[in-house]
Design a protein around this motif. Structure first.
Motif, short mmCIF file in Angstrom:
data_model
loop_
_atom_site.label_atom_id
_atom_site.label_comp_id
_atom_site.label_asym_id
_atom_site.label_seq_id
_atom_site.Cartn_x
_atom_site.Cartn_y
_atom_site.Cartn_z
N ILE A 65 -16.98 19.96 -84.43
CA ILE A 65 -15.54 20.15 -84.33
C ILE A 65 -15.26 21.12 -83.20
N ASP A 66 -14.40 20.72 -82.26
CA ASP A 66 -14.05 21.58 -81.14
C ASP A 66 -12.92 22.51 -81.54
N MET A 67 -13.19 23.81 -81.52
CA MET A 67 -12.21 24.83 -81.89
C MET A 67 -11.59 25.50 -80.67
N GLY A 68 -11.80 24.96 -79.48
CA GLY A 68 -11.25 25.55 -78.27
C GLY A 68 -12.27 26.45 -77.60
N LEU A 69 -12.38 27.69 -78.08
CA LEU A 69 -13.35 28.62 -77.50
C LEU A 69 -14.77 28.37 -77.98
N PHE A 70 -14.92 27.67 -79.09
CA PHE A 70 -16.27 27.38 -79.60
C PHE A 70 -16.22 26.05 -80.35
N SER A 71 -17.38 25.53 -80.64
CA SER A 71 -17.50 24.33 -81.46
C SER A 71 -18.48 24.60 -82.59
N ILE A 72 -18.33 23.86 -83.68
CA ILE A 72 -19.19 24.08 -84.84
C ILE A 72 -19.39 22.75 -85.55
N GLY A 73 -20.57 22.56 -86.12
CA GLY A 73 -20.89 21.32 -86.80
C GLY A 73 -20.33 21.28 -88.21
N ILE A 74 -20.08 20.08 -88.68
CA ILE A 74 -19.54 19.92 -90.04
C ILE A 74 -20.56 20.38 -91.07
N SER A 75 -21.83 20.03 -90.87
CA SER A 75 -22.86 20.48 -91.82
C SER A 75 -23.01 22.00 -91.79
N THR A 76 -22.77 22.61 -90.63
CA THR A 76 -22.81 24.07 -90.55
C THR A 76 -21.68 24.68 -91.35
N LEU A 77 -20.50 24.07 -91.31
CA LEU A 77 -19.38 24.56 -92.11
C LEU A 77 -19.70 24.46 -93.60
#
Length: 372
Positions: free
Chosen positions: A211-223
């Motif tokens: 998921i692109d959060m603008g300044l960073f991105s993070i994976g769904i499994s990481t969430l």
């Protein structure tokens, strides 16, 4: 005073991140040539590195989108890594608090939890040690993780029942028990390698959507991993603060002799702590394996120094201190890669530990004690 110091630290860190994000475009975009080439070939490089046994963080190995801020991305990675590290560190702190033992075999419990999850979830034929036949289990990831955590907690019960409890009854000194834990660590390390092999094993073959959060991105499994970590850590906090057994655990940690004189069954409390600690280590191992894209027999041994650093930094025997120490260590490890090579990031974390202990020997949340 400590609360105000922590607030100032958080505000300073936030101001640093914001100023960096608004400042140098070269640093904000992460345009280092070597990093760009490494990220561009992350797919092929990850495959070769997996075969070589190199630990690869999923967040760091993912391609950076244009406009992403590298400082913010590493800060997010550090917070995630710190939360996952806290799951194992809190158990280590609970063991130290109730028994006074620094368990050097705790890292192998992390590896065992991750590889037990692989054992239950892989569609490939597997076998138990010393049995001549193979079979296939192939459970979905969630039931496999529950089974792995249950088995890992059972190993904690077995350890205390047949090893640590007899040693305590014989009044074996803490130093001797520590040496026993080192021997147990080596035995478990070789046993896990003999059972599962030296290759890195993946718990899932699915590709993590980001998921692109603008300044960073993070994976769904990481969430999901972050959510599970917060639930587990919140459950431990509720257990210690709100339940009768949790209050008994804190009493044993403060003064075992007085707790025993008050009617608390110290041995039962300690056995429960061992089961909780090994279960939490298994949860941390599984989530770290998902975060790193693979698990290996020695992943816990590599993280053991970081766990000890987190427990010591937060305050020996203080489970909430272990959480704070893990977050500090996680952020320090990931943020240090902005200035030093990845091979030195663990050394930076240990250096920060030394500096903090020179200023505050009891740790961040530990209590000062009179000596002599």
């Amino acid at each position: 005073m400590l609360l105000r110091a922590l607030v100032v630290l958080v505000v300073a860190a936030a101001a640093f991140v914001v100023l960096t994000a608004m400042g140098s475009p070269a640093l904000a975009a992460g345009t280092d040539t070597a990093v760009t080439h490494a990220v561009a070939g992350s797919g092929e490089a990850a495959a070769h590195a997996t075969q070589a046994g190199t630990i690869i963080h999923a967040e760091a190995a993912a391609p950076a989108e244009p406009g992403d801020n590298r400082v913010v991305q590493q800060l997010v990675n550090g917070l995630v890594f710190g939360l996952l590290l806290a799951l194992a560190s809190v158990g280590l702190s609970l063991i130290y608090g109730t028994t006074g033992l620094s368990n050097f075999a705790h890292g192998e419990q992390v590896s065992l939890g991750a590889l037990l999850c692989f054992f239950f979830t892989t569609p490939q034929p597997v076998s138990l040690p010393l049995l001549p036949f193979e079979f296939t289990i192939g459970l979905p990831l969630f039931p496999a993780a529950i089974a792995a955590i249950a088995v890992a907690a059972g190993t904690g019960w077995l350890q205390d029942k047949f090893l640590w409890s007899p040693l305590r009854r014989r009044r074996v000194s803490i130093v001797q028990q520590m040496i026993v834990s080192i021997g147990l660590s080596l035995a478990m390390l070789n046993f896990i390698q003999w059972w599962f092999g030296a290759e890195r094993q993946r718990l899932t073959t699915s590709i993590d959507e980001r998921i692109d959060m603008g300044l960073f991105s993070i994976g769904i499994s990481t969430l999901w991993s972050v959510a599970i970590s917060l639930v587990c850590l919140g459950g431990v906090a509720y257990f210690l603060m709100r339940t009768r057994t949790g209050r008994a655990t804190r009493a044993v940690s403060d003064n075992p002799a007085l707790a025993s004189a008050s009617g608390i069954r110290v041995d039962k409390v300690v056995r429960l702590v061992w089961m909780m600690a090994t279960g939490l280590a298994a949860v941390g191992g599984i989530l770290l394996a998902l975060y790193d894209n693979a698990a290996a027999f020695d992943v816990g041994a590599r993280l053991l120094l970081l766990m000890f650093a987190a427990v010591t930094l937060g305050g020996l025997g203080h489970p909430f201190g272990a959480l704070v120490g893990s977050l500090v260590i996680g952020v320090a490890v990931e943020m240090s890669t902005l200035w030093v090579g990845t091979d030195l990031k663990y050394a930076v974390a240990l250096g920060i530990l030394i500096l903090v202990l020179l200023v505050r020997p009891q740790g961040i949340l530990g209590r000062a004690e009179r000596v002599g």
